[in-house]
Design a protein around this motif. Structure first.
Motif, PDB file in Angstrom:
ATOM      1  N   HIS A   1      -1.060  -4.942  -2.323  1.00 48.92           N
ATOM      2  CA  HIS A   1       0.236  -4.448  -2.809  1.00 48.92           C
ATOM      3  C   HIS A   1       0.149  -3.015  -3.308  1.00 48.92           C
ATOM      4  O   HIS A   1       0.770  -2.645  -4.296  1.00 48.92           O
ATOM      5  N   GLY A   2      -0.653  -2.198  -2.642  1.00 49.49           N
ATOM      6  CA  GLY A   2      -0.729  -0.777  -2.957  1.00 49.49           C
ATOM      7  C   GLY A   2      -1.500  -0.430  -4.210  1.00 49.49           C
ATOM      8  O   GLY A   2      -1.496   0.706  -4.639  1.00 49.49           O
ATOM      9  N   SER A   3      -2.173  -1.369  -4.819  1.00 49.56           N
ATOM     10  CA  SER A   3      -2.880  -1.109  -6.062  1.00 49.56           C
ATOM     11  C   SER A   3      -4.373  -1.391  -5.893  1.00 49.56           C
ATOM     12  O   SER A   3      -4.757  -2.450  -5.398  1.00 49.56           O
ATOM     13  N   ILE A   4      -5.195  -0.448  -6.305  1.00 50.91           N
ATOM     14  CA  ILE A   4      -6.627  -0.671  -6.291  1.00 50.91           C
ATOM     15  C   ILE A   4      -7.223  -0.439  -7.674  1.00 50.91           C
ATOM     16  O   ILE A   4      -8.425  -0.346  -7.830  1.00 50.91           O
ATOM     17  N   LEU A   5      -6.367  -0.327  -8.659  1.00 45.55           N
ATOM     18  CA  LEU A   5      -6.850  -0.063 -10.008  1.00 45.55           C
ATOM     19  C   LEU A   5      -7.292  -1.332 -10.712  1.00 45.55           C
ATOM     20  O   LEU A   5      -8.157  -1.291 -11.573  1.00 45.55           O
ATOM     21  N   GLY A   6      -6.707  -2.446 -10.382  1.00 45.64           N
ATOM     22  CA  GLY A   6      -7.055  -3.706 -11.046  1.00 45.64           C
ATOM     23  C   GLY A   6      -8.014  -4.507 -10.205  1.00 45.64           C
ATOM     24  O   GLY A   6      -8.974  -3.997  -9.643  1.00 45.64           O
ATOM     25  N   GLY A   7      -7.727  -5.771 -10.099  1.00 46.66           N
ATOM     26  CA  GLY A   7      -8.567  -6.672  -9.323  1.00 46.66           C
ATOM     27  C   GLY A   7      -8.231  -6.621  -7.845  1.00 46.66           C
ATOM     28  O   GLY A   7      -7.305  -5.941  -7.406  1.00 46.66           O
ATOM     29  N   LEU A   8      -8.976  -7.348  -7.085  1.00 49.54           N
ATOM     30  CA  LEU A   8      -8.795  -7.401  -5.642  1.00 49.54           C
ATOM     31  C   LEU A   8      -8.676  -8.863  -5.238  1.00 49.54           C
ATOM     32  O   LEU A   8      -9.549  -9.670  -5.566  1.00 49.54           O
ATOM     33  N   SER A   9      -7.600  -9.208  -4.553  1.00 50.30           N
ATOM     34  CA  SER A   9      -7.423 -10.594  -4.138  1.00 50.30           C
ATOM     35  C   SER A   9      -8.376 -10.926  -2.993  1.00 50.30           C
ATOM     36  O   SER A   9      -8.857 -10.039  -2.282  1.00 50.30           O
ATOM     37  N   ALA A  10      -8.640 -12.192  -2.816  1.00 51.55           N
ATOM     38  CA  ALA A  10      -9.543 -12.627  -1.752  1.00 51.55           C
ATOM     39  C   ALA A  10      -8.964 -12.308  -0.385  1.00 51.55           C
ATOM     40  O   ALA A  10      -9.688 -11.924   0.543  1.00 51.55           O
ATOM     41  N   PHE A  11      -7.648 -12.419  -0.249  1.00 49.26           N
ATOM     42  CA  PHE A  11      -7.003 -12.113   1.020  1.00 49.26           C
ATOM     43  C   PHE A  11      -7.126 -10.626   1.337  1.00 49.26           C
ATOM     44  O   PHE A  11      -7.390 -10.249   2.476  1.00 49.26           O
ATOM     45  N   ALA A  12      -6.948  -9.773   0.335  1.00 51.86           N
ATOM     46  CA  ALA A  12      -7.085  -8.333   0.545  1.00 51.86           C
ATOM     47  C   ALA A  12      -8.519  -7.976   0.908  1.00 51.86           C
ATOM     48  O   ALA A  12      -8.758  -7.085   1.726  1.00 51.86           O
ATOM     49  N   LEU A  13      -9.478  -8.662   0.340  1.00 53.14           N
ATOM     50  CA  LEU A  13     -10.877  -8.429   0.671  1.00 53.14           C
ATOM     51  C   LEU A  13     -11.164  -8.830   2.116  1.00 53.14           C
ATOM     52  O   LEU A  13     -11.854  -8.110   2.841  1.00 53.14           O
ATOM     53  N   LEU A  14     -10.614  -9.953   2.531  1.00 55.51           N
ATOM     54  CA  LEU A  14     -10.775 -10.390   3.917  1.00 55.51           C
ATOM     55  C   LEU A  14     -10.138  -9.394   4.882  1.00 55.51           C
ATOM     56  O   LEU A  14     -10.729  -9.037   5.901  1.00 55.51           O
ATOM     57  N   ILE A  15      -8.942  -8.930   4.564  1.00 56.50           N
ATOM     58  CA  ILE A  15      -8.271  -7.953   5.414  1.00 56.50           C
ATOM     59  C   ILE A  15      -9.021  -6.627   5.416  1.00 56.50           C
ATOM     60  O   ILE A  15      -9.056  -5.928   6.434  1.00 56.50           O
ATOM     61  N   ALA A  16      -9.664  -6.266   4.321  1.00 52.75           N
ATOM     62  CA  ALA A  16     -10.468  -5.044   4.278  1.00 52.75           C
ATOM     63  C   ALA A  16     -11.643  -5.146   5.248  1.00 52.75           C
ATOM     64  O   ALA A  16     -11.963  -4.181   5.950  1.00 52.75           O
ATOM     65  N   VAL A  17     -12.271  -6.301   5.311  1.00 51.22           N
ATOM     66  CA  VAL A  17     -13.370  -6.510   6.252  1.00 51.22           C
ATOM     67  C   VAL A  17     -12.852  -6.421   7.687  1.00 51.22           C
ATOM     68  O   VAL A  17     -13.449  -5.758   8.546  1.00 51.22           O
ATOM     69  N   VAL A  18     -11.727  -7.064   7.953  1.00 50.20           N
ATOM     70  CA  VAL A  18     -11.142  -7.031   9.292  1.00 50.20           C
ATOM     71  C   VAL A  18     -10.714  -5.608   9.655  1.00 50.20           C
ATOM     72  O   VAL A  18     -10.940  -5.154  10.781  1.00 50.20           O
TER      73      VAL A  18
ATOM     74  N   MET B   1     -12.199  -1.147 -10.292  1.00 52.10           N
ATOM     75  CA  MET B   1     -13.234  -1.996  -9.758  1.00 52.10           C
ATOM     76  C   MET B   1     -13.007  -2.284  -8.279  1.00 52.10           C
ATOM     77  O   MET B   1     -13.949  -2.339  -7.509  1.00 52.10           O
ATOM     78  N   ALA B   2     -11.742  -2.465  -7.898  1.00 55.89           N
ATOM     79  CA  ALA B   2     -11.430  -2.767  -6.512  1.00 55.89           C
ATOM     80  C   ALA B   2     -11.785  -1.595  -5.602  1.00 55.89           C
ATOM     81  O   ALA B   2     -12.277  -1.799  -4.490  1.00 55.89           O
ATOM     82  N   LEU B   3     -11.566  -0.386  -6.064  1.00 53.07           N
ATOM     83  CA  LEU B   3     -11.884   0.797  -5.272  1.00 53.07           C
ATOM     84  C   LEU B   3     -13.384   0.866  -4.981  1.00 53.07           C
ATOM     85  O   LEU B   3     -13.796   1.105  -3.839  1.00 53.07           O
ATOM     86  N   ILE B   4     -14.190   0.628  -5.980  1.00 50.15           N
ATOM     87  CA  ILE B   4     -15.645   0.657  -5.801  1.00 50.15           C
ATOM     88  C   ILE B   4     -16.086  -0.432  -4.823  1.00 50.15           C
ATOM     89  O   ILE B   4     -16.922  -0.195  -3.951  1.00 50.15           O
ATOM     90  N   LEU B   5     -15.508  -1.609  -4.952  1.00 41.87           N
ATOM     91  CA  LEU B   5     -15.848  -2.719  -4.075  1.00 41.87           C
ATOM     92  C   LEU B   5     -15.476  -2.408  -2.626  1.00 41.87           C
ATOM     93  O   LEU B   5     -16.261  -2.673  -1.709  1.00 41.87           O
ATOM     94  N   LEU B   6     -14.305  -1.829  -2.410  1.00 37.62           N
ATOM     95  CA  LEU B   6     -13.879  -1.493  -1.049  1.00 37.62           C
ATOM     96  C   LEU B   6     -14.765  -0.407  -0.443  1.00 37.62           C
ATOM     97  O   LEU B   6     -15.107  -0.461   0.742  1.00 37.62           O
TER      98      LEU B   6
END
Length: 85
Positions: free
Chosen positions: A49-66, A1-6
């Motif tokens: 933490h190198g994983s995109i198979l599970g969920g995505l933390s809010a901090f990782a989502l923010l860093i993805a936008v940045v 799910m995290a991969l699709i979101l990213l």
């Protein structure tokens, strides 16, 4: 799910960047979307933490936008002007 979101987030940011940069050619829009996806994936994977198979933390989502915004800014202000010389 995290991969699709990213991927969706990066594509959306790339599309918005192409609108702001007024790159109206199809190749320019696709390039911006690809760079946005790449930046979002790099930032999201690194801070999730190198994983995109599970969920995505809010901090990782923010860093993805940045990360997507930073990579797009680097491309649009440094690399793209040098391509037209």
């Amino acid at each position: 799910m995290a991969l699709i979101l990213l991927i969706l987030l990066g594509g959306l940011l790339g599309w918005l960047a192409s609108i702001m940069a007024r790159s109206e050619t199809p190749s320019g829009i696709l390039t911006d979307m690809g760079i946005g996806v790449l930046g979002a994936l790099i930032g999201g994977i690194f801070f999730n933490h190198g994983s995109i198979l599970g969920g995505l933390s809010a901090f990782a989502l923010l860093i993805a936008v940045v990360g997507a915004a930073a990579l797009l800014a680097l491309y649009n202000f440094v690399i793209r002007p040098n391509l037209h010389k």
